[in-house]
Every structure is written in structure tokens, then in C-alpha cells.
Scaffold this motif. Structure first.
Motif, PDB file in Angstrom:
ATOM      1  N   TYR A 190      -8.357   4.587   3.647  1.00 26.49           N
ATOM      2  CA  TYR A 190      -7.126   3.955   4.111  1.00 26.49           C
ATOM      3  C   TYR A 190      -6.015   4.344   3.153  1.00 26.49           C
ATOM      4  O   TYR A 190      -6.169   4.198   1.939  1.00 26.49           O
ATOM      5  N   PHE A 218      -2.755   3.450   1.589  1.00 27.06           N
ATOM      6  CA  PHE A 218      -2.010   2.195   1.447  1.00 27.06           C
ATOM      7  C   PHE A 218      -0.514   2.335   1.732  1.00 27.06           C
ATOM      8  O   PHE A 218       0.112   1.399   2.191  1.00 27.06           O
ATOM      9  N   GLY A 271      -0.446   3.557   5.885  1.00 29.45           N
ATOM     10  CA  GLY A 271      -1.277   2.840   6.862  1.00 29.45           C
ATOM     11  C   GLY A 271      -2.183   3.769   7.642  1.00 29.45           C
ATOM     12  O   GLY A 271      -2.973   3.330   8.475  1.00 29.45           O
ATOM     13  N   THR A 312      -6.919   1.679  12.283  1.00 29.58           N
ATOM     14  CA  THR A 312      -5.696   1.004  11.825  1.00 29.58           C
ATOM     15  C   THR A 312      -4.608   1.224  12.875  1.00 29.58           C
ATOM     16  O   THR A 312      -4.586   2.258  13.554  1.00 29.58           O
ATOM     17  N   PHE A 341      -7.351  -7.436  10.596  1.00 27.58           N
ATOM     18  CA  PHE A 341      -7.069  -7.732   9.185  1.00 27.58           C
ATOM     19  C   PHE A 341      -5.702  -7.136   8.849  1.00 27.58           C
ATOM     20  O   PHE A 341      -5.531  -5.917   8.885  1.00 27.58           O
ATOM     21  N   CYS A 342      -4.731  -7.982   8.569  1.00 26.77           N
ATOM     22  CA  CYS A 342      -3.368  -7.499   8.306  1.00 26.77           C
ATOM     23  C   CYS A 342      -3.262  -6.936   6.882  1.00 26.77           C
ATOM     24  O   CYS A 342      -3.669  -7.575   5.916  1.00 26.77           O
ATOM     25  N   LEU A 343      -2.712  -5.745   6.791  1.00 21.76           N
ATOM     26  CA  LEU A 343      -2.600  -5.037   5.518  1.00 21.76           C
ATOM     27  C   LEU A 343      -1.165  -4.932   5.022  1.00 21.76           C
ATOM     28  O   LEU A 343      -0.926  -4.787   3.823  1.00 21.76           O
ATOM     29  N   LYS A 344      -0.212  -4.960   5.924  1.00 19.52           N
ATOM     30  CA  LYS A 344       1.180  -4.643   5.537  1.00 19.52           C
ATOM     31  C   LYS A 344       2.146  -5.219   6.564  1.00 19.52           C
ATOM     32  O   LYS A 344       1.834  -5.226   7.761  1.00 19.52           O
ATOM     33  N   PRO A 349       0.033  -9.843   5.214  1.00 19.54           N
ATOM     34  CA  PRO A 349      -1.026  -9.183   4.458  1.00 19.54           C
ATOM     35  C   PRO A 349      -2.042 -10.205   3.947  1.00 19.54           C
ATOM     36  O   PRO A 349      -1.671 -11.203   3.324  1.00 19.54           O
ATOM     37  N   PHE A 357      -2.296  -3.158  10.565  1.00 20.79           N
ATOM     38  CA  PHE A 357      -3.530  -3.950  10.509  1.00 20.79           C
ATOM     39  C   PHE A 357      -4.729  -3.080  10.834  1.00 20.79           C
ATOM     40  O   PHE A 357      -4.622  -2.043  11.490  1.00 20.79           O
ATOM     41  N   PHE A 358      -5.863  -3.527  10.311  1.00 24.40           N
ATOM     42  CA  PHE A 358      -7.152  -2.881  10.562  1.00 24.40           C
ATOM     43  C   PHE A 358      -7.852  -3.689  11.647  1.00 24.40           C
ATOM     44  O   PHE A 358      -7.741  -4.919  11.678  1.00 24.40           O
TER      45      PHE A 358
END
Ligand code: M6P
Ligand code: ZN
Length: 188
Positions: A11, A13, A16, A71, A101-104, A125, A149-150
Motif C-alpha cells: 500500500y 501511503f 493510496g 483500495t 478500513f479508512c486510511l486517508k 482514518p 479506504f481498503f
């Protein structure tokens, strides 16, 4: 039984994106123009045809033994006052669940059942959202930065866009007074 070899994906970062990128899906306004409420705003933007989202999908077989994972990069923007969003879908095998799953960035996950029940969850996130079996799901970028998000879901789930293309979701996510508001969708 054929044994599948273990592997991993990186992934990235900052962007994304995934590396290797897998199967990349890009959706522009023209791919979903009838899904936005304000058709005049759609017409005005169609020349530019903005990129709305991209999905980096790790390629695994589409059967029950496997777990699809990807993603989604959902860009900030609006069509009229409606925030950029994904198309949204039920699963073809409708009793298949999904995890986001929210990443950003920040967004809203809206969900509904065929019985017309509606639900929404805010994503930031760290948020892990569970989409239970039978719920259609769409994500919306309610912020002014990229929302990433993933997602992971059973390999055989599939995507059913049919009802969403004709009726849409129970509610649309619009900007109102610098916040988001859930507004009844007249075509539902
Ligand atoms: C998530 C997952 C994917 C989906 C993508 C875009 O990453 O749910 O399965 O394809 O969002 O959503 P849609 O297919 O509704 O355009
Ligand atoms: Zn899904």
C-alpha cells in the motif's frame, strides 16, 4: 486441489495506490452521469469529465475460497452540491458481507437494504466499517482531500449495479452550510 502461492501487496501511503497495481478501475463522471441528482450540473461538467475514483484491485480468483481486496481512491469534488461518490452496489450473491478500513481523508459510507432500510457511517482514518450481508453500499467523499479506504470481501460476492442504476440510494449526500446533509432521493 491446486495450492495458491502466498503473496503480498504494498500500500502506498501517499497516493493510496497498490503496488503492483493489480486490476485498475477508473470511473469518470461519464461512467455514472445519471446517478447524480442535478442533471444541469452534470451537463456543465461533462466536457471536463472529471475523474471521480479509482480502484486498485489485487487479482485473486473470484470464488468462495478467496478474499477480494482493494483500495479505493475517491477524489474530492461535487456535482452541483452533491459530493463525489462511488456507483454503489449490492453483491451479486447478496448475502456476502464486506469490510472497509479508512486510511486517508474523510467520507460517508451509505448503505441500504432492498426493504428500504437506510444507514450511514462516518469514515475517518482508523475507522473499520462492517457492511453486513444484504446491504448495498456506496462511499461519498465529504471532505476536501482525497478519501482512501481498503476493502475486503468474499471472492465470489460479485457486483450488482442494476437497482442502484435505476433507483439510486434512498438518500443523496449533499453539501449544506459547509457540512453534509442526507437528502431524500426523489427517484427512489
Ligand atoms: C470498494 C469495494 C469494491 C468496489 C469499489 C467501488 O473498493 O466495494 O468492490 O468496486 O469500492 O465501488 P463500486 O463498484 O460501487 O463503484
Ligand atoms: Zn461490495
Amino acid at each position: 486441489t491446486k495450492i495458491f502461492q502466498p503473496f503480498s501487496t504494498m500500500y502506498e501511503f501517499d497516493s493510496g495506490a497498490l503496488n503492483p497495481q493489480g486490476k485498475l478501475i477508473s470511473r469518470r463522471l461519464s461512467d455514472m452521469s445519471s446517478m447524480y441528482q442535478d442533471s444541469e450540473a452534470v451537463q456543465a461538467l461533462l466536457n471536463d469529465n472529471p475523474l471521480i475514483y479509482e480502484v486498485y484491485n489485487v487479482e485473486v480468483p473470484e470464488n468462495e475460497e478467496h478474499i477480494q481486496h482493494c483500495t479505493t481512491i475517491l477524489y474530492p469534488g461535487k456535482v452541483g452540491s452533491e459530493f463525489f461518490m462511488t456507483k454503489g452496489h449490492y453483491h451479486e450473491i447478496i448475502n456476502r458481507a464486506e469490510i472497509y478500513f479508512c486510511l486517508k481523508g474523510k467520507g460517508l459510507l451509505i448503505m441500504q437494504t432492498k426493504e428500504g432500510e437506510f444507514s450511514s457511517l462516518e469514515m475517518e482514518p482508523g475507522t473499520i466499517a462492517y457492511v453486513p450481508p444484504y446491504w448495498a453500499h456506496r462511499t461519498v467523499n465529504t471532505g476536501d482531500e482525497t478519501f482512501v479506504f481498503f476493502a475486503a470481501y468474499p471472492g465470489d460476492a460479485g457486483h450488482d449495479y442494476g437497482l442502484i442504476e435505476t433507483e439510486g440510494f434512498v438518500k443523496a449526500v449533499m453539501e449544506q452550510a459547509e457540512k453534509y446533509a442526507l437528502v431524500a432521493n426523489p427517484s427512489y
